[in-house]
Design an enzyme around this catalytic site. Sequence first.
Site, PDB file in Angstrom:
ATOM      1  N   ASP A  91       0.971  -1.250   0.043  1.00  0.00           N
ATOM      2  CA  ASP A  91      -0.055  -0.048   0.040  1.00  0.00           C
ATOM      3  C   ASP A  91       0.890   1.035   0.169  1.00  0.00           C
ATOM      4  OD1 ASP A  91      -2.785   1.262   0.075  1.00  0.00           O
ATOM      5  OD2 ASP A  91      -2.528   1.643   2.103  1.00  0.00           O
ATOM      6  N   ARG A 115       8.889   2.032  -3.312  1.00  0.00           N
ATOM      7  CA  ARG A 115       8.569   0.761  -3.617  1.00  0.00           C
ATOM      8  C   ARG A 115       9.726  -0.253  -3.606  1.00  0.00           C
ATOM      9  NH1 ARG A 115       4.815   2.480  -6.670  1.00  0.00           N
ATOM     10  NH2 ARG A 115       2.428   2.203  -5.665  1.00  0.00           N
TER      11      ARG A 115
END
EC number: 3.6.1.66
Length: 184
Positions: free
Chosen positions: A54, A168
């Site tokens: 997320d 990420r």
Amino acid sequence: MLDAAGVSGLEVVSLDDVPAFDEAPETGATFEENALAKARDAFAATGLPAVADDSGLEVAALNGMPGVLSARWAGRHGEDVANYELLLAQLRDVPDERRAAAFVSACALVYGSGPDDHAVVRGQWPGVIARAPRGEGGFGYDPVFVPEGESRSAAQLSPTEKDAVSHRGRALTLLLPALRALAG
């Protein structure tokens, strides 16, 4: 990424490789809660160890918002231009030295159904919010996010440049020890 890190013994499959399953809505107060819930849903539906993430944007002058609401900041999910235009409007009178922000990614690995059968990590990509969008690449808030040490927005970076330093990528790097342990 696993190959580059020398991790072997894991077969990576995507959601396209498993039967479809219902995912619970993202109701967590943090990126970590939402990532863990997604990974638990995937593990429960497939029986396979699962990684989920997320992510979003935290802006210091807005007390960390839009945060977990990043994708729907302007009211509807995934309206990228509306989201960053609202953000720019909210920061219009904020001086440059107070426009700090960070992209955040929480990645969760769930490998069992026990309460401790998981790992959750958080990667951050610090920068500032520009005064106007720049660049055609990327998605979401990329046109208004200028990474620390850069003069270009994230939307002006090549995909390879972005992948090498993004939130990420940083989170997945932090997850590597747990993936190595899983690989045995």
